[in-house]
Write a protein that holds these residues in place. Structure first.
Motif, PDB file in Angstrom:
ATOM      1  N   MET D 187       0.833  -1.229  -0.149  1.00 15.92           N
ATOM      2  CA  MET D 187      -0.007  -0.128  -0.033  1.00 15.92           C
ATOM      3  C   MET D 187       0.833   1.199   0.064  1.00 15.92           C
ATOM      4  SD  MET D 187      -3.287   0.907   2.315  1.00 15.92           S
ATOM      5  CE  MET D 187      -3.258   2.534   2.908  1.00 15.92           C
ATOM      6  N   GLY D 188       1.969   1.153   0.679  1.00 13.61           N
ATOM      7  CA  GLY D 188       2.856   2.328   0.725  1.00 13.61           C
ATOM      8  C   GLY D 188       3.416   2.552  -0.718  1.00 13.61           C
ATOM      9  N   PHE D 189       3.573   1.623  -1.483  1.00  4.64           N
ATOM     10  CA  PHE D 189       4.050   1.717  -3.053  1.00  4.64           C
ATOM     11  C   PHE D 189       3.074   2.653  -3.748  1.00  4.64           C
ATOM     12  CE2 PHE D 189       4.062   0.158  -7.175  1.00  4.64           C
ATOM     13  CZ  PHE D 189       5.349   0.479  -7.735  1.00  4.64           C
ATOM     14  N   CYS D 190       1.861   2.328  -3.568  1.00  2.15           N
ATOM     15  CA  CYS D 190       0.646   2.718  -4.289  1.00  2.15           C
ATOM     16  C   CYS D 190       0.539   4.121  -3.835  1.00  2.15           C
ATOM     17  CB  CYS D 190      -0.770   1.947  -3.981  1.00  2.15           C
ATOM     18  SG  CYS D 190      -0.662   0.245  -4.893  1.00  2.15           S
ATOM     19  N   VAL D 191       0.646   4.224  -2.518  1.00  2.69           N
ATOM     20  CA  VAL D 191       0.115   5.553  -1.879  1.00  2.69           C
ATOM     21  C   VAL D 191       1.069   6.704  -2.273  1.00  2.69           C
ATOM     22  CG1 VAL D 191      -0.214   6.871   0.288  1.00  2.69           C
ATOM     23  CG2 VAL D 191      -1.272   4.909  -0.035  1.00  2.69           C
ATOM     24  N   GLN D 192       2.423   6.196  -2.222  1.00  2.19           N
ATOM     25  CA  GLN D 192       3.585   7.172  -2.494  1.00  2.19           C
ATOM     26  C   GLN D 192       3.282   7.713  -3.820  1.00  2.19           C
ATOM     27  OE1 GLN D 192       7.339   5.525  -2.115  1.00  2.19           O
ATOM     28  NE2 GLN D 192       8.334   7.268  -2.317  1.00  2.19           N
ATOM     29  N   CYS D 193       3.149   6.955  -4.773  1.00  2.00           N
ATOM     30  CA  CYS D 193       2.731   7.658  -6.200  1.00  2.00           C
ATOM     31  C   CYS D 193       1.712   8.492  -6.203  1.00  2.00           C
ATOM     32  CB  CYS D 193       2.754   6.091  -6.945  1.00  2.00           C
ATOM     33  SG  CYS D 193       2.944   6.536  -8.730  1.00  2.00           S
ATOM     34  N   HIS D 194       0.622   7.861  -5.827  1.00  2.00           N
ATOM     35  CA  HIS D 194      -0.693   8.632  -5.633  1.00  2.00           C
ATOM     36  C   HIS D 194      -0.250   9.972  -5.225  1.00  2.00           C
ATOM     37  CE1 HIS D 194      -4.331   6.259  -6.765  1.00  2.00           C
ATOM     38  NE2 HIS D 194      -3.385   5.492  -7.146  1.00  2.00           N
ATOM     39  N   ARG D 195       0.436  10.249  -4.011  1.00  2.36           N
ATOM     40  CA  ARG D 195       0.509  11.424  -3.457  1.00  2.36           C
ATOM     41  C   ARG D 195       1.483  12.297  -4.602  1.00  2.36           C
ATOM     42  NH1 ARG D 195       0.702   9.448   1.963  1.00  2.36           N
ATOM     43  NH2 ARG D 195      -1.500  10.073   2.688  1.00  2.36           N
ATOM     44  N   GLU D 196       2.687  11.821  -5.109  1.00  2.53           N
ATOM     45  CA  GLU D 196       3.701  12.476  -6.083  1.00  2.53           C
ATOM     46  C   GLU D 196       2.794  12.845  -7.204  1.00  2.53           C
ATOM     47  OE1 GLU D 196       6.450   9.730  -7.154  1.00  2.53           O
ATOM     48  OE2 GLU D 196       7.290   9.756  -4.925  1.00  2.53           O
ATOM     49  N   LYS D 197       1.886  12.079  -7.637  1.00  4.00           N
ATOM     50  CA  LYS D 197       1.225  12.397  -8.678  1.00  4.00           C
ATOM     51  C   LYS D 197      -0.329  13.399  -8.448  1.00  4.00           C
ATOM     52  CE  LYS D 197       2.559   9.115 -12.438  1.00  4.00           C
ATOM     53  NZ  LYS D 197       4.101   9.479 -11.782  1.00  4.00           N
ATOM     54  N   ASN D 198      -0.410  13.511  -7.092  1.00  2.54           N
ATOM     55  CA  ASN D 198      -1.529  14.488  -6.811  1.00  2.54           C
ATOM     56  C   ASN D 198      -2.918  13.710  -7.297  1.00  2.54           C
ATOM     57  OD1 ASN D 198      -2.383  16.668  -5.221  1.00  2.54           O
ATOM     58  ND2 ASN D 198      -2.124  18.176  -6.882  1.00  2.54           N
ATOM     59  N   VAL D 199      -2.995  12.517  -7.169  1.00  2.00           N
ATOM     60  CA  VAL D 199      -4.209  12.107  -7.384  1.00  2.00           C
ATOM     61  C   VAL D 199      -4.879  11.614  -5.860  1.00  2.00           C
ATOM     62  CG1 VAL D 199      -4.132  11.362  -9.676  1.00  2.00           C
ATOM     63  CG2 VAL D 199      -2.943   9.709  -7.984  1.00  2.00           C
ATOM     64  N   SER D 200      -6.277  11.108  -6.049  1.00  7.13           N
ATOM     65  CA  SER D 200      -6.947  10.645  -4.640  1.00  7.13           C
ATOM     66  C   SER D 200      -6.068   9.657  -4.021  1.00  7.13           C
ATOM     67  CB  SER D 200      -8.151  10.309  -5.093  1.00  7.13           C
ATOM     68  OG  SER D 200      -8.848   9.935  -4.108  1.00  7.13           O
ATOM     69  N   VAL D 201      -5.955   9.913  -2.636  1.00  9.10           N
ATOM     70  CA  VAL D 201      -5.522   8.817  -1.630  1.00  9.10           C
ATOM     71  C   VAL D 201      -6.741   8.634  -0.732  1.00  9.10           C
ATOM     72  CG1 VAL D 201      -3.007   9.099  -1.889  1.00  9.10           C
ATOM     73  CG2 VAL D 201      -4.464  10.796  -0.360  1.00  9.10           C
ATOM     74  N   ASP D 202      -7.905   8.925  -1.215  1.00 11.19           N
ATOM     75  CA  ASP D 202      -9.137   8.364  -0.413  1.00 11.19           C
ATOM     76  C   ASP D 202      -9.133   6.924  -0.489  1.00 11.19           C
ATOM     77  OD1 ASP D 202     -11.500   8.305   0.616  1.00 11.19           O
ATOM     78  OD2 ASP D 202     -12.660   9.466  -1.046  1.00 11.19           O
ATOM     79  N   CYS D 203      -9.471   6.214   0.749  1.00  7.92           N
ATOM     80  CA  CYS D 203      -9.376   5.015   0.807  1.00  7.92           C
ATOM     81  C   CYS D 203     -10.203   4.146  -0.157  1.00  7.92           C
ATOM     82  CB  CYS D 203      -9.898   4.571   2.224  1.00  7.92           C
ATOM     83  SG  CYS D 203      -8.858   5.058   3.640  1.00  7.92           S
ATOM     84  N   VAL D 204     -11.388   4.784  -0.289  1.00  9.91           N
ATOM     85  CA  VAL D 204     -12.235   4.189  -1.388  1.00  9.91           C
ATOM     86  C   VAL D 204     -11.991   4.523  -2.857  1.00  9.91           C
ATOM     87  CG1 VAL D 204     -14.126   5.881  -1.920  1.00  9.91           C
ATOM     88  CG2 VAL D 204     -14.864   3.657  -0.863  1.00  9.91           C
ATOM     89  N   ALA D 205     -11.020   5.064  -3.072  1.00  9.67           N
ATOM     90  CA  ALA D 205     -10.387   5.185  -4.415  1.00  9.67           C
ATOM     91  C   ALA D 205      -9.815   3.600  -4.858  1.00  9.67           C
ATOM     92  CB  ALA D 205      -9.275   6.250  -4.424  1.00  9.67           C
ATOM     93  N   CYS D 206      -9.474   2.718  -3.877  1.00  5.51           N
ATOM     94  CA  CYS D 206      -8.929   1.737  -4.368  1.00  5.51           C
ATOM     95  C   CYS D 206      -9.731   0.482  -3.741  1.00  5.51           C
ATOM     96  CB  CYS D 206      -7.419   1.488  -4.073  1.00  5.51           C
ATOM     97  SG  CYS D 206      -6.520   2.720  -4.601  1.00  5.51           S
ATOM     98  N   HIS D 207      -9.974   0.620  -2.487  1.00  6.74           N
ATOM     99  CA  HIS D 207     -10.542  -0.468  -1.478  1.00  6.74           C
ATOM    100  C   HIS D 207     -12.127  -0.438  -1.610  1.00  6.74           C
ATOM    101  CE1 HIS D 207      -6.773  -1.559   0.079  1.00  6.74           C
ATOM    102  NE2 HIS D 207      -6.394  -0.147   0.360  1.00  6.74           N
ATOM    103  N   TYR D 208     -12.796  -1.124  -2.107  1.00  7.88           N
ATOM    104  CA  TYR D 208     -14.183  -1.019  -2.140  1.00  7.88           C
ATOM    105  C   TYR D 208     -14.976  -2.562  -2.341  1.00  7.88           C
ATOM    106  CZ  TYR D 208     -13.971   0.185  -6.902  1.00  7.88           C
ATOM    107  OH  TYR D 208     -13.600   0.219  -8.195  1.00  7.88           O
TER     108      TYR D 208
END
Lengths: 453, 156, 235, 208
Positions: D187-208
């Motif tokens: 999850m750290g790998f995904c979140v880091q990139c999402h943060r860098e690219k300024n896209v959603s890090v809302d939990c529900v963006a991936c987990h549902y």
């Protein structure tokens, strides 16, 4: 007690450490059996899922949380009472403090396991701990469960040290009498206590500070436990009275547990000359006060609910007062007030037997109280369509029995390892009795201080 | 004790051990006091600050999307701060106790199990050789039961 | 401004047919627990049709009320979760992150509507029924809470599609399974932050009430009904 | 994310739960599939719950808890290196990647469109042809992919549209023969990139 010499005290109080009887071992094995059964039940529950318990929608909390609140409440027996008595410098406390503090440590440890036992996925319980993880998630500090986490850990650490620190001199005492590997173990445990004035001085000051610090911690712990309920908009939970109500109940059940423990110690370890009727009478008076206070809180809580006449609250109100939960409710009133009140109020019945009987009923009654706070409210929330009921299964019953067995077992083992009555404090009391304090408390300039540098 | 002191033995060289606190006697007060309550308060402040930072800053450092809901809220922050304040105070008290009382110390050079049998150990560390006899006499006169010599004096 | 998904349920139109319940089960991989477990209160229905009866036999009127997660703006379930498994999403949903859930069941206790469900056992589908599982929706395992998501998988799919086509999501484009299956068209779903959307217009209706609104939960589901209905308020 | 963090995480897990796991193992891991375990006796509960545990064996559960996964063994030693060196693109075979959630692995027929004539004498290609001749699909083993318990709904298409290079998540395939897990999809790998690219890090963006 006054007739006892220090040697006799040593001998009497160290006697339980010297050997075990067959009866002791049989009881211990029996209790261990129950505890193992409870452990197996727990693993079965982890393996199969919480479905093996009696929990259901909408009663998502049942026996486990009842036990949690009950045991945390019981833990107020020791540290809190002992700290208050220490600060008030009540001299009769001396034989009582340690057996009270031991209750705290064990009851708290047992109580603190229940939030883990009741989890759907207990192997992930460490997510409550704020540690840096690569997921970049932090626990939610807005959740009352997190407050529990902090409060219980603080209380546990304080209680354990509150128990252990004044135990050092007695551990040194045991160390000096033990041989072989036992000597080594006790040497480590006694932390090299020698009894220099410096150590005594520091110990007494530290205990004083700890006593001051531990009282607000104990109060906060049960307040926070009550807020687990009061924060949720559930009928009869969402109440401002819950924190003091719970704290009072906790002290109430705590004193009862302490009286019971003392009665058992007195009987089985033959400490008749140390745990005197006066102790039971004094604690009985305290129990009486708490019983009245408990009644007052229940009355106040019920009265406001009744006057408020909120339909959802009234549903829960009537279901406990006259409905399906009423037998338990009135049994609770019987156990917490009707029986103990006369027993404790009449001087003639405020004997060891009388207070013990009152304590047994109070412990039962306080368990019921916790149950009646949790289950009727959850089973009768706002929408009648989703009302439900709850009945425990053998899994919950075994685990509950296991914790009671574990408590007794731990207490039994502890009383065989460490003098259950603080020997050095008794000796201090003895000396003070022999020489009334004012006469023998010279200040720095008094005659003893001859050789001024 | 007094006998020893009157013999001119330096206070620092006298060791006393007992199995119960004797606050009434001079040696009970002989120790310079440590500002333990103030240390506890200090520890509490450190703990409280830690708690506050934990509840506030670390939450912000882990930005969790909460759809506009607060991540930190005043009441929980207060609760965590409070609990850690108390924890800090308690731990500081214990640490102060352990350090100032010089425990844990498992290697004892000077100790006698008789202490826990109710006797009081009074020892003089490294007395001058010529003073030995004099000190022994003085201790005996002061009511000492037993005198042992292990390169040091101890009267019990 | 991010979307604020909401729903309107017209109780005057609801026939109590429970098509929404069935559709929800099919769409969201909600396991059936069997007769026996259902009798013991372990049944899971993210939406249920509550029935309330008014009057004495034979003059009885029955009221149907589909109850699903109200996706409250001030949800009691969210702050109590110690692990942020239950949290507020940017689009105003009460998100439930299954993998973060440790199963304290605190949220379910705090929820006044009893619309959160717990997996008491690991869900199971006898072969070949496992082939009917919706690949867009997680299968929740034992020990975790689950609840209505407003069919977040459909919302996400529409949003991704709209983004691929470089346009905004259209009103009515997203239909949760229950809305889609509602033959009397009693349910309407849409964006409450868009004042022109159908759901916004209906939510402003004078017939609108919120279920247990007096608790201050600020639900995003509005119930429409012609007359004041005591069943909803005093239940 | 860094290795050390992962180590810390594992350390914590180990210390906290080792005792419990050992107990569980000693009680339950008789290597039998969990389905064989009898439900509790009828007399003990009012009814016998019918369930299957989330994991086939207790060891599976423990492995998943510690995040250890077995290396997949592929039926055919497919070599990415050779194919990419011959000028092919990822999307030539993984055709769905820019349109849908899954990247897709081509069918045996798709492979055979070229391997009818190319390198037919190689042993691995002969295996391929044998699958075709039997009319079977090749039982490729999954290399990446989230565990069901992660509840991640990953969709390739938005990532490709956003210009994320395949190598960023799958490593440099020009150096690999059979695909191996080069990047830990934590999850750290995904979140880091999402943060860098300024896209959603809302939990529900991936987990549902």
């Amino acid at each position: 007690m006054a007739q006892k010499t220090p040697e006799q005290i040593n001998e009497d109080l160290l006697r339980p450490l010297s050997g075990t009887s067959g009866r002791y071992l049989i009881v211990l094995a029996f209790l261990a059996g129950i505890v193992i059964a409870a452990l197996c039940s727990f693993f079965w529950q982890v393996y199969a899922g919480l479905g093996v318990s009696g929990l259901r929608s909408p009663v998502f909390w049942g026996f486990y949380i009842t036990n949690f609140v009950f045991w945390i409440g019981l833990s107020h027996a020791g540290t809190l009472i002992s700290a208050i008595l220490r600060l008030a410098n009540a001299t009769w406390r001396r034989p009582v403090t340690r057996c009270a503090e031991v209750i705290t440590v064990f009851a708290l440890s047992i109580g603190a396991t229940f939030p883990v036992i009741h989890l759907g996925r207990p192997w992930l319980a460490f997510w409550l701990f704020p540690y840096p993880s690569e997921r970049g998630i932090w626990p939610n500090i807005r959740s009352p469960l997190l407050w529990d986490f902090f409060a219980i850990n603080t209380y546990l650490i304080s209680s354990v040290t509150f128990l252990l620190l004044p135990m050092l001199p007695d551990l040194a005492l045991v160390r000096d009498r033990a041989a072989g590997w036992k000597k080594k173990v006790y040497s480590v445990l006694a932390l090299g206590w020698t009894g220099t004035p410096k150590q005594w001085n520091r110990l007494e000051r530290a205990m004083h500070i700890m006593a001051i610090a531990v009282i607000p911690v104990a109060v906060s712990v049960h307040s926070i436990v009550s807020w687990d309920f009061a924060m949720a908009p559930v009928p009869m939970w969402h109440s401002t009275i819950f924190a003091p109500y719970f704290v009072a109940g906790a002290i109430f059940s705590g004193i009862a547990a302490l009286i019971l423990a003392m009665a058992c110690l007195r009987k089985f370890l033959h400490l008749e000359e140390y745990l005197l009727p006066i102790h039971f009478e004094n604690l009985g008076k305290l129990l009486l006060v708490m019983s009245l206070l408990w009644f007052y809180f229940v009355f106040a809580e019920r009265l406001t609910a009744w006057y408020g006449n909120d339909p959802s609250e009234m549903t829960v109100f009537w279901v406990t007062q006259t409905g399906s939960f009423s037998p338990l409710f009135w049994l609770m009133v019987l156990c917490n007030f009707v029986i103990p009140f006369p027993l404790l109020a009449i001087k003639k019945t405020r004997t060891i037997l009388g207070t013990s009987i009152a304590s047994v009923t109070v412990v039962i009654g306080m368990w019921l109280e916790r149950y009646l706070i949790i289950v009727p409210s959850l089973s009768h929330k706002y929408l009648p369509y989703s009302w439900g009921t709850y009945r425990p299964t053998w899994v919950e019953l075994t685990i509950t029995a296991g914790t009671f067995a574990a408590m007794v077992m731990l207490y039994m083992i502890f009383s065989k390892l460490v003098p259950i009555i603080s020997i050095w404090e008794l000796k201090v009391g003895l000396r003070e009795e022999a020489h009334p304090a004012p006469a023998l408390a010279p200040s720095h300039t008094q005659p003893n201080e001859v050789g001024a540098d | 004790m007094n006998a020893l002191r009157s013999a001119g033995v330096n206070r620092d060289n006298i060791v006393v051990m007992s199995d119960e606190p004797f606050e009434e006697y001079s040696f009970g007060h002989a120790e310079p006091s440590v500002a333990m309550p103030w240390l506890a308060v200090l520890g509490g402040l450190v703990g409280g600050t830690g708690g506050f930072l934990l509840a506030r800053l670390t939450q912000v450092a882990y930005p969790i999307v909460t759809g506009g809901m607060p991540i930190v809220a005043p009441f929980p922050t207060a609760i965590v701060t409070y609990e850690l304040t108390m924890l800090g105070a308690v731990l500081t008290t214990i640490v102060t106790l352990l350090i100032t009382a010089k425990i844990p110390k498992w290697k004892q050079e000077l100790y006698d199990p008789e202490v826990t049998r109710g006797k009081i150990l009074i020892a003089v560390i490294d007395p001058a050789d010529d003073a030995r006899a004099d000190l022994e006499d003085r201790l005996r006169n002061a009511g000492a039961d037993e005198i042992k010599s292990t390169g040091r004096f101890s009267a019990i | 401004m991010a979307h604020q998904w909401g729903m309107v349920i017209d109780l005057d139109r609801c026939t109590g047919c429970a098509a929404c319940v069935v559709a929800c089960h099919a769409e969201n991989n909600i396991s059936t627990v069997g007769e026996d477990q259902a009798a013991r209160g372990r049944a899971k229905h993210w939406i249920r049709v509550e029935r309330y009866y008014e009057g004495e036999f034979p003059d009885v009127r029955v009221k149907f009320m589909p109850v699903l997660c109200q996706q409250c703006d001030a949800a009691p379930c969210e702050p109590v979760c110690p692990t942020f498994a239950s949290y507020h999403t940017i689009e105003g949903l009460n998100g439930q992150v299954y993998n973060r859930c440790i199963g304290t069941r605190y949220c379910a206790n705090a929820c006044p509507y009893n619309v959160r469900f717990f997996n008491f056992y690991n869900p199971e589908w006898d072969k070949p029924l496992n082939l009917q599982l919706n690949p867009d929706v997680s299968v929740r395992s034992v020990g975790i809470m689950e609840k209505c998501t407003f069919c977040v998988q459909r919302i996400k799919a529409s949003e991704i599609q709209a983004e691929a086509e470089k346009r905004a999501v259209k009103d009515g484009e997203i239909q949760p399974a229950c809305v889609q299956s509602c033959s009397p068209h009693a349910m309407v779903f849409g964006d409450l932050s868009d004042p022109q959307s159908e759901v916004s217009r209906l939510a402003r209706s004078s017939r609108g009430t919120k279920l247990l609104g007096e608790l201050g939960t600020q639900p995003k589901v509005t119930y429409l009904q012609r007359e004041s209905w005591h069943g909803a308020e005093n239940a | 994310m860094s290795r050390s963090n992962l180590g810390l995480k594992r350390c914590l897990r180990v210390t906290v739960f080792l005792g419990m796991i050992i107990l569980v193992l000693s009680l339950l891991d008789r290597t039998s599939p969990a389905q064989d375990t009898a439900p509790p006796p009828q007399t003990m509960t009012q009814s016998s719950p019918i369930f299957t545990p989330a994991h086939r064996t207790v060891m599976d559960a423990v492995r998943e808890f510690f995040g250890s996964r077995q290396k997949p063994v592929q039926p055919i030693a497919y070599t990415h290196k050779v194919h990419l060196a011959n000028g092919m693109q990822c999307t030539d075979c993984h055709v769905g990647v820019d349109r849908g959630p899954d990247a897709r692995i081509p069918s045996v027929n798709f492979c055979m469109t070229c391997h009818q004539v190319i390198a037919t004498d190689k042993p691995e290609i002969k295996k391929l042809a044998a699958y075709r001749a039997r009319g079977e699909d090749i039982p490729w083993q999954r290399v990446y992919g989230f565990l069901p318990s992660a509840h991640v709904k990953f969709n390739h298409a938005p990532h490709i549209r956003a210009g994320v290079d395949c190598a960023q998540c799958h490593g440099d395939m020009t150096k690999q023969t059979v695909a191996v897990r080069m990047v830990d999809h934590t999850m750290g790998f995904c979140v880091q990139c999402h943060r860098e690219k300024n896209v959603s890090v809302d939990c529900v963006a991936c987990h549902y």
